[in-house]
Motif scaffolding. Sequence first.
Motif, short mmCIF file in Angstrom:
data_model
loop_
_atom_site.label_atom_id
_atom_site.label_comp_id
_atom_site.label_asym_id
_atom_site.label_seq_id
_atom_site.Cartn_x
_atom_site.Cartn_y
_atom_site.Cartn_z
N TYR A 128 -7.04 -1.10 0.04
CA TYR A 128 -5.73 -0.20 0.00
C TYR A 128 -5.67 0.52 -1.26
O TYR A 128 -6.08 0.08 -2.40
CB TYR A 128 -4.59 -1.24 0.19
N GLU A 129 -4.85 1.73 -0.86
CA GLU A 129 -4.50 2.30 -2.24
C GLU A 129 -3.08 1.86 -2.36
O GLU A 129 -2.23 1.93 -1.53
CB GLU A 129 -4.19 3.96 -1.91
N GLY B 249 -0.37 2.77 -4.02
CA GLY B 249 0.65 3.75 -4.38
C GLY B 249 1.31 3.69 -5.84
O GLY B 249 0.69 3.14 -6.59
N TRP C 6 0.78 -1.14 -0.01
CA TRP C 6 -0.06 0.04 -0.06
C TRP C 6 1.02 1.26 0.15
O TRP C 6 2.12 1.37 0.15
CB TRP C 6 -0.80 0.09 1.24
N GLU C 7 0.21 2.34 -0.44
CA GLU C 7 0.91 3.47 -0.40
C GLU C 7 1.45 3.97 0.99
O GLU C 7 0.78 4.01 1.97
CB GLU C 7 -0.21 4.52 -0.96
N ALA D 4 -4.58 -4.80 -3.90
CA ALA D 4 -5.11 -3.61 -3.24
C ALA D 4 -6.53 -3.52 -3.17
O ALA D 4 -7.07 -3.08 -2.22
CB ALA D 4 -4.27 -2.49 -4.00
N ASN D 5 -7.17 -3.61 -4.38
CA ASN D 5 -8.61 -3.76 -4.43
C ASN D 5 -9.42 -4.59 -3.51
O ASN D 5 -10.35 -4.12 -2.67
CB ASN D 5 -9.20 -3.75 -5.95
#
Length: 165
Positions: A109-110, A112, A65-66, A104-105
Amino acid sequence: MNTTIIKFIVVAIALSLFSPLSLASKVDKVLVIKSARTLYLLDNGRILQKYDISLGKRPEGHKKWEGDKRTPEGRYTLDYRNPESNFFRSIHINYPNEKDLAYANQKGYEPGGAIFIHGLPNGKGHLEDEYKGRDWTDGCIAVLNDHMAEIWQLVPDGTEIEIRP
Protein backbone atom coordinates in the motif's frame (compact mmCIF):
# COMPACT_ATOMS: atom_id res chain seq x y z
CA MET A 1 -25.84 49.24 27.83
CA ASN A 2 -24.27 50.20 24.52
CA THR A 3 -22.71 47.59 22.23
CA THR A 4 -19.14 48.82 22.76
CA ILE A 5 -19.36 48.19 26.50
CA ILE A 6 -20.94 44.76 25.95
CA LYS A 7 -18.16 43.81 23.51
CA PHE A 8 -15.54 44.97 26.01
CA ILE A 9 -17.11 42.90 28.81
CA VAL A 10 -17.28 39.80 26.59
CA VAL A 11 -13.61 40.19 25.57
CA ALA A 12 -12.54 40.77 29.20
CA ILE A 13 -14.39 37.65 30.36
CA ALA A 14 -12.91 35.60 27.52
CA LEU A 15 -9.40 36.81 28.30
CA SER A 16 -9.79 36.12 32.00
CA LEU A 17 -10.89 32.57 31.23
CA PHE A 18 -8.25 32.00 28.57
CA SER A 19 -5.20 33.68 30.11
CA PRO A 20 -4.69 31.40 33.14
CA LEU A 21 -4.65 28.36 30.87
CA SER A 22 -2.15 29.84 28.45
CA LEU A 23 0.13 31.30 31.11
CA ALA A 24 -0.02 28.77 33.94
CA SER A 25 -0.10 25.48 32.05
CA LYS A 26 1.91 23.86 29.31
CA VAL A 27 0.28 21.44 26.91
CA ASP A 28 2.55 18.40 26.80
CA LYS A 29 0.17 15.95 25.13
CA VAL A 30 -2.88 15.92 22.90
CA LEU A 31 -5.23 12.97 23.38
CA VAL A 32 -7.90 12.09 20.83
CA ILE A 33 -10.66 9.59 21.56
CA LYS A 34 -12.15 8.85 18.15
CA SER A 35 -15.25 7.01 19.42
CA ALA A 36 -16.16 9.98 21.64
CA ARG A 37 -15.22 12.53 18.91
CA THR A 38 -13.17 14.38 21.53
CA LEU A 39 -9.73 16.01 21.62
CA TYR A 40 -8.10 16.83 24.97
CA LEU A 41 -5.16 19.10 25.72
CA LEU A 42 -3.19 17.68 28.65
CA ASP A 43 -0.52 18.87 31.07
CA ASN A 44 1.03 15.98 33.03
CA GLY A 45 -2.16 13.97 32.55
CA ARG A 46 -4.40 16.82 33.73
CA ILE A 47 -7.09 17.90 31.25
CA LEU A 48 -6.67 21.57 30.40
CA GLN A 49 -9.15 21.81 27.55
CA LYS A 50 -11.64 19.61 25.68
CA TYR A 51 -12.93 20.00 22.12
CA ASP A 52 -15.49 18.23 19.95
CA ILE A 53 -13.97 16.95 16.71
CA SER A 54 -14.83 15.61 13.29
CA LEU A 55 -12.87 12.77 11.72
CA GLY A 56 -12.37 11.09 8.37
CA LYS A 57 -15.46 9.94 6.49
CA ARG A 58 -14.71 6.31 7.51
CA PRO A 59 -13.74 6.86 11.15
CA GLU A 60 -13.70 3.26 12.41
CA GLY A 61 -10.32 1.58 12.39
CA HIS A 62 -6.76 2.68 11.85
CA LYS A 63 -5.65 4.40 8.66
CA LYS A 64 -3.98 1.83 6.38
CA TRP A 65 -3.61 3.37 2.95
CA GLU A 66 -3.89 6.61 1.07
CA GLY A 67 -7.47 7.48 0.28
CA ASP A 68 -9.12 5.17 2.84
CA LYS A 69 -10.75 8.21 4.55
CA ARG A 70 -9.66 6.96 7.99
CA THR A 71 -8.00 8.85 10.80
CA PRO A 72 -4.89 7.09 12.11
CA GLU A 73 -4.65 5.55 15.58
CA GLY A 74 -1.52 5.41 17.70
CA ARG A 75 1.21 7.71 18.99
CA TYR A 76 2.52 10.49 16.78
CA THR A 77 4.09 13.93 17.03
CA LEU A 78 2.66 17.30 16.04
CA ASP A 79 5.73 18.31 14.10
CA TYR A 80 4.92 21.50 12.17
CA ARG A 81 2.15 23.96 11.43
CA ASN A 82 0.80 25.28 8.16
CA PRO A 83 -0.78 28.74 8.39
CA GLU A 84 -1.35 28.74 4.60
CA SER A 85 -3.41 25.54 4.34
CA ASN A 86 -6.79 25.16 2.62
CA PHE A 87 -8.32 25.04 6.10
CA PHE A 88 -8.30 27.48 8.99
CA ARG A 89 -4.78 26.79 10.24
CA SER A 90 -3.40 23.29 10.46
CA ILE A 91 -0.92 21.39 12.59
CA HIS A 92 0.69 18.34 10.99
CA ILE A 93 0.56 14.88 12.55
CA ASN A 94 3.67 12.88 11.59
CA TYR A 95 1.68 9.98 10.13
CA PRO A 96 2.92 7.57 8.83
CA ASN A 97 5.29 6.46 11.57
CA GLU A 98 7.72 3.53 11.23
CA LYS A 99 5.06 0.97 12.18
CA ASP A 100 2.63 2.40 9.60
CA LEU A 101 5.32 2.37 6.91
CA ALA A 102 6.27 -1.23 7.68
CA TYR A 103 2.63 -2.33 7.43
CA ALA A 104 2.07 -0.45 4.18
CA ASN A 105 5.26 -1.85 2.65
CA GLN A 106 4.31 -5.40 3.68
CA LYS A 107 0.85 -5.04 2.09
CA GLY A 108 2.04 -3.09 -0.96
CA TYR A 109 0.00 0.00 0.00
CA GLU A 110 0.83 3.67 -0.20
CA PRO A 111 0.28 4.75 3.42
CA GLY A 112 -0.80 8.28 2.57
CA GLY A 113 0.04 11.30 4.65
CA ALA A 114 -0.98 14.94 4.99
CA ILE A 115 -2.85 14.24 8.22
CA PHE A 116 -3.49 17.40 10.23
CA ILE A 117 -5.51 18.91 13.03
CA HIS A 118 -7.29 21.83 11.33
CA GLY A 119 -10.28 24.12 11.32
CA LEU A 120 -13.00 24.43 8.72
CA PRO A 121 -12.29 24.91 5.02
CA ASN A 122 -11.21 28.48 4.27
CA GLY A 123 -14.21 30.67 3.55
CA LYS A 124 -16.64 28.22 5.19
CA GLY A 125 -16.40 29.37 8.82
CA HIS A 126 -19.92 30.80 8.61
CA LEU A 127 -21.20 27.25 7.92
CA GLU A 128 -19.93 25.71 11.16
CA ASP A 129 -23.37 24.26 12.01
CA GLU A 130 -23.20 22.20 8.80
CA TYR A 131 -19.82 20.73 9.77
CA LYS A 132 -20.41 20.32 13.51
CA GLY A 133 -21.16 16.75 14.58
CA ARG A 134 -20.38 15.01 11.29
CA ASP A 135 -17.27 13.28 9.97
CA TRP A 136 -16.23 15.04 6.78
CA THR A 137 -12.43 15.01 6.43
CA ASP A 138 -10.23 12.72 4.34
CA GLY A 139 -8.58 11.44 7.54
CA CYS A 140 -7.70 14.60 9.44
CA ILE A 141 -8.99 15.79 12.80
CA ALA A 142 -11.15 18.89 12.39
CA VAL A 143 -12.35 21.38 14.98
CA LEU A 144 -14.27 24.64 14.80
CA ASN A 145 -12.18 27.66 13.86
CA ASP A 146 -12.27 29.33 17.28
CA HIS A 147 -11.11 26.04 18.82
CA MET A 148 -8.33 25.76 16.24
CA ALA A 149 -7.17 29.26 17.16
CA GLU A 150 -6.83 28.13 20.79
CA ILE A 151 -5.07 24.89 19.89
CA TRP A 152 -2.71 26.82 17.60
CA GLN A 153 -1.72 29.07 20.51
CA LEU A 154 -1.51 26.42 23.23
CA VAL A 155 0.14 23.43 21.52
CA PRO A 156 3.84 23.76 20.67
CA ASP A 157 5.50 21.92 17.78
CA GLY A 158 6.95 18.63 19.00
CA THR A 159 3.97 17.80 21.22
CA GLU A 160 2.93 14.16 21.40
CA ILE A 161 -0.50 13.22 20.09
CA GLU A 162 -2.12 9.92 20.98
CA ILE A 163 -5.11 8.90 18.89
CA ARG A 164 -7.23 6.13 20.42
CA PRO A 165 -10.14 4.23 18.86
